[in-house]
Design an enzyme around this catalytic site. Structure first.
Site, mmCIF file in Angstrom:
data_model
loop_
_atom_site.group_PDB
_atom_site.id
_atom_site.type_symbol
_atom_site.label_atom_id
_atom_site.label_comp_id
_atom_site.label_asym_id
_atom_site.label_seq_id
_atom_site.Cartn_x
_atom_site.Cartn_y
_atom_site.Cartn_z
ATOM 1 N N PRO A 83 23.517 -34.274 21.596
ATOM 2 C CA PRO A 83 22.859 -32.971 21.795
ATOM 3 C C PRO A 83 22.354 -32.702 23.206
ATOM 4 O O PRO A 83 21.947 -31.592 23.516
ATOM 5 C CB PRO A 83 21.695 -33.042 20.807
ATOM 6 C CG PRO A 83 21.332 -34.485 20.762
ATOM 7 C CD PRO A 83 22.649 -35.224 20.855
ATOM 8 N N GLY A 84 22.343 -33.718 24.080
ATOM 9 C CA GLY A 84 22.031 -33.445 25.476
ATOM 10 C C GLY A 84 20.866 -34.207 26.080
ATOM 11 O O GLY A 84 20.442 -33.889 27.190
ATOM 12 N N TRP A 86 20.733 -37.324 27.294
ATOM 13 C CA TRP A 86 21.134 -38.021 28.528
ATOM 14 C C TRP A 86 21.336 -37.013 29.659
ATOM 15 O O TRP A 86 21.028 -37.297 30.811
ATOM 16 C CB TRP A 86 22.406 -38.839 28.293
ATOM 17 C CG TRP A 86 22.123 -40.206 27.748
ATOM 18 C CD1 TRP A 86 21.107 -40.561 26.909
ATOM 19 C CD2 TRP A 86 22.853 -41.408 28.021
ATOM 20 N NE1 TRP A 86 21.168 -41.908 26.616
ATOM 21 C CE2 TRP A 86 22.227 -42.451 27.287
ATOM 22 C CE3 TRP A 86 23.964 -41.703 28.774
ATOM 23 C CZ2 TRP A 86 22.688 -43.775 27.306
ATOM 24 C CZ3 TRP A 86 24.436 -43.019 28.799
ATOM 25 C CH2 TRP A 86 23.796 -44.041 28.077
ATOM 26 N N ASP A 112 31.496 -32.148 25.577
ATOM 27 C CA ASP A 112 31.528 -32.699 24.228
ATOM 28 C C ASP A 112 32.388 -31.823 23.328
ATOM 29 O O ASP A 112 32.526 -30.624 23.563
ATOM 30 C CB ASP A 112 30.113 -32.789 23.639
ATOM 31 C CG ASP A 112 30.020 -33.797 22.502
ATOM 32 O OD1 ASP A 112 30.748 -33.641 21.502
ATOM 33 O OD2 ASP A 112 29.223 -34.749 22.594
ATOM 34 N N ASP A 129 37.492 -31.561 24.254
ATOM 35 C CA ASP A 129 37.809 -32.984 24.193
ATOM 36 C C ASP A 129 38.103 -33.493 25.601
ATOM 37 O O ASP A 129 39.110 -33.134 26.205
ATOM 38 C CB ASP A 129 39.024 -33.192 23.283
ATOM 39 C CG ASP A 129 39.391 -34.657 23.107
ATOM 40 O OD1 ASP A 129 38.800 -35.508 23.802
ATOM 41 O OD2 ASP A 129 40.286 -34.949 22.290
ATOM 42 N N ASP A 154 27.321 -42.052 26.148
ATOM 43 C CA ASP A 154 26.564 -42.624 25.030
ATOM 44 C C ASP A 154 27.324 -42.364 23.732
ATOM 45 O O ASP A 154 26.745 -42.315 22.652
ATOM 46 C CB ASP A 154 25.164 -41.991 24.973
ATOM 47 C CG ASP A 154 24.237 -42.710 23.996
ATOM 48 O OD1 ASP A 154 24.402 -43.940 23.823
ATOM 49 O OD2 ASP A 154 23.364 -42.050 23.411
ATOM 50 N N LYS A 194 28.405 -46.905 26.345
ATOM 51 C CA LYS A 194 27.970 -47.665 25.182
ATOM 52 C C LYS A 194 29.139 -48.367 24.501
ATOM 53 O O LYS A 194 30.254 -47.845 24.449
ATOM 54 C CB LYS A 194 27.288 -46.733 24.169
ATOM 55 C CG LYS A 194 26.879 -47.440 22.865
ATOM 56 C CD LYS A 194 25.814 -46.700 22.117
ATOM 57 C CE LYS A 194 26.299 -45.417 21.499
ATOM 58 N NZ LYS A 194 25.214 -44.727 20.770
#
Length: 250
Positions: A83-84, A86, A112, A129, A154, A194
């Site tokens: 959702p934002g 980072w 995203d 994408d 992430d 990640k």
């Protein structure tokens, strides 16, 4: 014959209903555990206080405090940003919103497949994408010819419940992030992403060493202790060899 079939149908229906009820109970238990964990999690409350969209902001804040990869004036791309949280941290640390006029102003681009609501100081690319050629072209266009200092990710796939399959899927996302970073990063740029712990991680590190000078594993305190997630910081992008017109490699 009809009676037998009727009894079988009833048994089948009863068995199906029982399975459905068991699944519902498991989901209810899982939801209750999640709610309990959220209430007991200090980072959830801190995210509300500091107006971050989710607790993951503190993972990046902690890692940046140790590594200082985000500084004013840098160009950053945040992959799988929804959702934002980072992105919010990246904007603050790079001064992309111009909040401090005495420091260089950076830029942050977030992308995203999901919707990302606007964040002041960031360029948002929702419903896209990043692994596609079209997305890459649009990112390059949005960057206006600038190379990227830091690529963040992430990302994690939606869990299927099959441990090995889930690990394969996140490794796939990791390699997509590495490929993207290789195409847009400046020399000596950094990549932070990640991964879930597993036997594939050492292989991933070896592959990264071909393109980056230094590889470091990070596990921030904000990452839940029971989680297998960790983060790989690849520093000092070496560049990639490209064939030149005269046949030599650059």
């Amino acid at each position: 014959m009809m009676l037998t079939r009727h009894l079988l149908d009833n048994k089948t229906f009863s068995f199906s209903r029982m399975c459905f009820l068991v699944k519902c109970l498991k989901r209810l238990k899982s939801s209750q555990q999640w709610l309990s964990r959220q209430k007991a999690d200090p980072y959830v409350e801190k995210a509300k206080i500091y107006n971050y969209r989710c607790r993951s902001a503190f993972k990046l804040l902690e890692m940046n405090e140790k590594t200082n990869i985000l500084t004013p004036g840098l160009t950053v791309v945040d992959l799988g940003a929804s959702p934002g949280s980072w992105t919010q941290v990246a904007v603050q640390k790079t001064n992309a919103d111009g909040a401090d006029p005495t420091k260089p102003r950076g830029s942050v681009l977030s992308i995203d497949k999901l919707q990302i609501f606007p964040i002041e100081g960031a360029t948002i690319m929702s419903n896209m994408d990043f692994s596609t050629i079209d997305a890459h072209d649009k990112v390059v266009e949005a960057l206006g010819g600038k190379k990227v200092d830091v690529v963040l990710s992430d990302m994690a796939p939606s869990a299927t419940g099959v441990k090995e399959l889930d690990k394969d899927r996140i490794i796939g996302l990791c390699y997509m992030a590495i490929r993207f970073a290789a195409l847009v990063s400046r020399i000596d740029g950094n990549l932070l992403f990640k991964v879930w712990d597993g036997k594939e991680v050492p292989i991933l590190e070896m592959d990264l060493e071909r393109f980056y000078k230094n590889i470091k594993i990070l596990k921030p305190k904000a990452s839940r202790s029971e989680s297998s997630e960790k983060f790989i910081l690849a520093r000092g992008f070496r560049g990639i060899q490209r064939p030149l017109e005269n046949g030599r490699w650059g």
